[in-house]
Scaffold this motif. Structure first.
Motif, short mmCIF file in Angstrom:
data_model
loop_
_atom_site.label_atom_id
_atom_site.label_comp_id
_atom_site.label_asym_id
_atom_site.label_seq_id
_atom_site.Cartn_x
_atom_site.Cartn_y
_atom_site.Cartn_z
N THR A 1 0.81 -1.22 0.00
CA THR A 1 0.00 0.00 0.00
C THR A 1 0.84 1.27 0.00
O THR A 1 0.30 2.36 -0.01
CB THR A 1 -0.93 0.02 1.23
N ARG A 2 2.15 1.11 0.03
CA ARG A 2 3.01 2.31 0.09
C ARG A 2 3.03 3.07 -1.24
O ARG A 2 3.31 4.26 -1.27
CB ARG A 2 4.42 1.92 0.50
N ARG A 3 2.74 2.39 -2.32
CA ARG A 3 2.70 3.03 -3.63
C ARG A 3 1.33 2.73 -4.23
O ARG A 3 0.93 1.58 -4.33
CB ARG A 3 3.78 2.45 -4.53
N PRO A 4 0.58 3.77 -4.64
CA PRO A 4 -0.77 3.52 -5.17
C PRO A 4 -0.73 2.92 -6.57
O PRO A 4 0.27 3.04 -7.28
CB PRO A 4 -1.40 4.92 -5.19
N PRO A 5 -1.82 2.26 -6.97
CA PRO A 5 -1.90 1.73 -8.33
C PRO A 5 -1.97 2.88 -9.34
O PRO A 5 -2.26 4.00 -8.95
CB PRO A 5 -3.19 0.92 -8.32
N PRO A 6 -1.67 2.59 -10.60
CA PRO A 6 -1.48 1.26 -11.18
C PRO A 6 -0.06 0.76 -11.00
O PRO A 6 0.86 1.54 -10.84
CB PRO A 6 -1.78 1.48 -12.66
N TRP A 7 0.07 -0.57 -11.03
CA TRP A 7 1.38 -1.20 -10.95
C TRP A 7 1.63 -1.93 -12.27
O TRP A 7 0.71 -2.38 -12.93
CB TRP A 7 1.41 -2.21 -9.81
N SER A 8 2.88 -2.07 -12.60
CA SER A 8 3.23 -2.89 -13.77
C SER A 8 4.00 -4.10 -13.25
O SER A 8 4.45 -4.12 -12.10
CB SER A 8 4.08 -2.09 -14.76
N GLU A 9 4.14 -5.08 -14.11
CA GLU A 9 4.89 -6.28 -13.72
C GLU A 9 6.34 -5.94 -13.40
O GLU A 9 7.01 -6.71 -12.71
CB GLU A 9 4.83 -7.32 -14.85
N ALA A 10 6.82 -4.80 -13.87
CA ALA A 10 8.20 -4.39 -13.60
C ALA A 10 8.37 -3.85 -12.18
O ALA A 10 9.50 -3.77 -11.68
CB ALA A 10 8.63 -3.32 -14.60
N HIS A 11 7.26 -3.49 -11.51
CA HIS A 11 7.37 -3.01 -10.14
C HIS A 11 7.70 -4.18 -9.21
O HIS A 11 7.04 -5.22 -9.28
CB HIS A 11 6.06 -2.35 -9.67
N PRO A 12 8.68 -4.01 -8.36
CA PRO A 12 9.01 -5.11 -7.45
C PRO A 12 7.94 -5.27 -6.37
O PRO A 12 7.36 -4.28 -5.93
CB PRO A 12 10.34 -4.67 -6.82
N PRO A 13 7.65 -6.49 -5.97
CA PRO A 13 6.72 -6.70 -4.87
C PRO A 13 7.21 -5.97 -3.61
O PRO A 13 8.41 -5.91 -3.36
CB PRO A 13 6.72 -8.21 -4.67
#
Length: 193
Positions: free
Chosen positions: A53-65
């Motif tokens: 939750t520290r970074r809001p969406p949208p996320w891409s597959e390149a974003h690290p978990p």
């Protein structure tokens, strides 16, 4: 507590479950993937809670978990175990928040909670500024994604996000439910708390 089809005692669907049970179920389930043998492709559906939750969406597959809840961590652990099993080849689908009519979707969470309150003619309460963002995906789009993941030519250990890619704010969801209710016509107050 209810009994599953095998007669084992399980918490009722939607019941609160402790952290230990969440980890056990995810790890045990993912650990069984290796026992599937060479029967095709394994599709693992999980939540985008792996991004935290520290970074809001949208996320891409390149974003690290970057999980920050027990559920998020357990989901990520299940994903890692599934991808490492590699028998059969796994495709991971990280789902945005699913909405629509389907058995098993939680009606006490967003956006269903607002839709349900509007349908009952009850006030829709938006907490705070209402600017938290949600990436939503309809249950039919999830079904379509699963079918495509089963049939598409994908390399082993593929990870894909399934969502709209266009987040909406809590206020937008509340306003949409309010406007639809007004057209029915239902008198549904929209209020901030």
């Amino acid at each position: 507590v209810h009994r599953d089809p095998c007669g084992r005692s399980r918490p009722a669907p939607g019941a609160a479950v402790g952290d230990t049970e969440i980890y056990r179920v995810k790890a045990e389930g993912a650990g069984r993937v290796g026992g599937c043998g060479e029967r095709g492709r394994f599709i693992y559906l999980l939540s985008q809670a792996v991004y935290g939750t520290r970074r809001p969406p949208p996320w891409s597959e390149a974003h690290p978990p970057d999980p920050d809840t027990t559920y998020g961590y357990s989901t990520w652990i299940g994903e890692l175990l599934t991808l490492r099993a590699d028998i059969p080849p796994a495709v991971v689908l990280r789902l945005a928040r699913v909405y629509g009519l389907s058995e098993g979707l939680k009606w006490d969470s967003m956006p269903h909670r607002f839709a349900q309150r509007a349908a009952r003619g009850e006030a829709i309460d938006v907490l705070g500024e209402g600017d938290d963002l949600l990436d939503l995906v309809h249950v039919q789009d999830v079904c379509d994604a699963v079918v495509k993941a089963c049939t598409a030519s994908l390399p082993p250990s593929t990870v894909l996000n399934i969502g709209s890619g266009r987040p909406v704010s809590v206020t937008e969801v509340a306003t949409t439910c309010h406007e639809i209710a007004s057209r029915l016509p239902l008198n549904v107050p929209l209020q901030r708390r």
